[in-house]
Design an enzyme around this catalytic site. Structure first.
Site, PDB file in Angstrom:
ATOM      1  N   ASP A  12       1.023  -1.298   0.695  1.00 29.15           N
ATOM      2  CA  ASP A  12      -0.131   0.304   0.128  1.00 29.15           C
ATOM      3  C   ASP A  12       0.691   1.304  -0.335  1.00 29.15           C
ATOM      4  O   ASP A  12       0.394   2.330   0.920  1.00 29.15           O
ATOM      5  CB  ASP A  12      -1.435   0.071   1.501  1.00 29.15           C
ATOM      6  CG  ASP A  12      -2.188  -0.951   1.308  1.00 29.15           C
ATOM      7  OD1 ASP A  12      -2.361  -1.732  -0.229  1.00 29.15           O
ATOM      8  OD2 ASP A  12      -2.674  -1.323   1.540  1.00 29.15           O
ATOM      9  N   LYS A 110      -7.137  -4.845  -2.836  1.00 25.47           N
ATOM     10  CA  LYS A 110      -7.750  -5.725  -1.996  1.00 25.47           C
ATOM     11  C   LYS A 110      -8.240  -4.551  -1.263  1.00 25.47           C
ATOM     12  O   LYS A 110      -8.246  -3.269  -1.313  1.00 25.47           O
ATOM     13  CB  LYS A 110      -6.570  -6.199  -1.013  1.00 25.47           C
ATOM     14  CG  LYS A 110      -6.063  -5.195  -0.372  1.00 25.47           C
ATOM     15  CD  LYS A 110      -4.620  -5.933   0.910  1.00 25.47           C
ATOM     16  CE  LYS A 110      -3.949  -4.374   1.330  1.00 25.47           C
ATOM     17  NZ  LYS A 110      -4.537  -3.450   1.639  1.00 25.47           N
ATOM     18  N   CYS A 155      -1.675  -2.268   7.827  1.00 26.34           N
ATOM     19  CA  CYS A 155      -2.007  -4.121   6.919  1.00 26.34           C
ATOM     20  C   CYS A 155      -0.015  -4.599   6.696  1.00 26.34           C
ATOM     21  O   CYS A 155      -1.165  -5.339   5.824  1.00 26.34           O
ATOM     22  CB  CYS A 155      -2.198  -2.845   5.578  1.00 26.34           C
ATOM     23  SG  CYS A 155      -3.358  -2.722   5.127  1.00 26.34           S
TER      24      CYS A 155
END
Ligand code: VGL
Ligand code: ZN
Length: 202
Positions: A12, A110, A155
């Site tokens: 990310d 995701k 994450c």
């Protein structure tokens, strides 16, 4: 060069998690150049991208009376509420412009289901719905993972713990991660990762 059994997973590294973004992580942009350099050491490179539809259920804006960074109970368990971020197709959802995405073998998205969040690159927040990443890595013969990216305590943490539970040999390069650190979440994440057998390297 690392052997083909080792993968680098870059979590990310997107505009919304960098300074100026909707869910900015302090120093998020400082890890970009060293991550680019580290990609050169790995034969298998995967990028993840948080990728929410507008109006995603993890957004505080969808829960009147609740503020961002508060917590609510969802059918799958507790869920932190976030500012609107990483909306599909938005500039905030794009990778940081300095990130070299060309070497990526796979970009996995995701958090695209409206009713469930997905911190982990392996399972959604119900801890059972798979993203498909496990199968990709196993069918390529990957057994060891190095994780870097944003955010350490969400994450990266969820991905690292899931990967260790799945039997991968997992290292988190903490120097190439940055944390949100909400109510002690970084310390809890570090404890949880260590307990799961994740190697924390700086
Ligand atoms: C993340 C909060 C919400 C992360 C993603 O990438 O750590 N955190 N969505
Ligand atoms: Zn998100």
């Amino acid at each position: 060069m690392r052997p083909a059994t080792e993968a680098l997973i870059v979590i990310d590294v997107q505009n919304d998690f960098c300074p100026g973004g909707a869910l900015a992580v302090e120093g998020g942009d400082r890890i970009v150049d060293p991550i680019n350099a580290l990609m050169g050491d790995f034969q298998v490179r995967v990028l993840t991208q948080d990728w929410h539809p507008a109006g995603h259920s993890s957004f505080a804006s969808q829960h009147p009376g609740h503020d961002a960074f508060g917590e609510i109970e969802m059918p799958y368990g507790p869920q932190v509420l976030w500012p609107d971020h990483c909306v599909q197709g938005s500039n905030g959802a794009a990778f940081h412009p300095g990130l070299n995405t060309d070497p990526a073998d796979l970009i996995i998205r995701k958090g695209f289901r409206a009713a469930i969040d997905s911190y982990s690159a392996f399972f959604e927040n119900d801890h059972t719905t798979p993203t498909g990443l496990e199968g990709y890595l196993r069918t390529r013969g990957v057994t060891a993972l190095t994780l870097v990216g944003l955010a350490t305590d969400f994450c990266v943490n969820f991905s690292a713990v899931d990967a260790a539970k799945l039997g991968f040999d997992v290292t988190v390069r903490e120097d190439l991660c940055r944390a949100i650190d909400l109510n002690g979440s970084l310390a809890a994440a570090r404890d949880g990762m260590r307990a799961a057998g994740v190697a924390l390297e700086a």
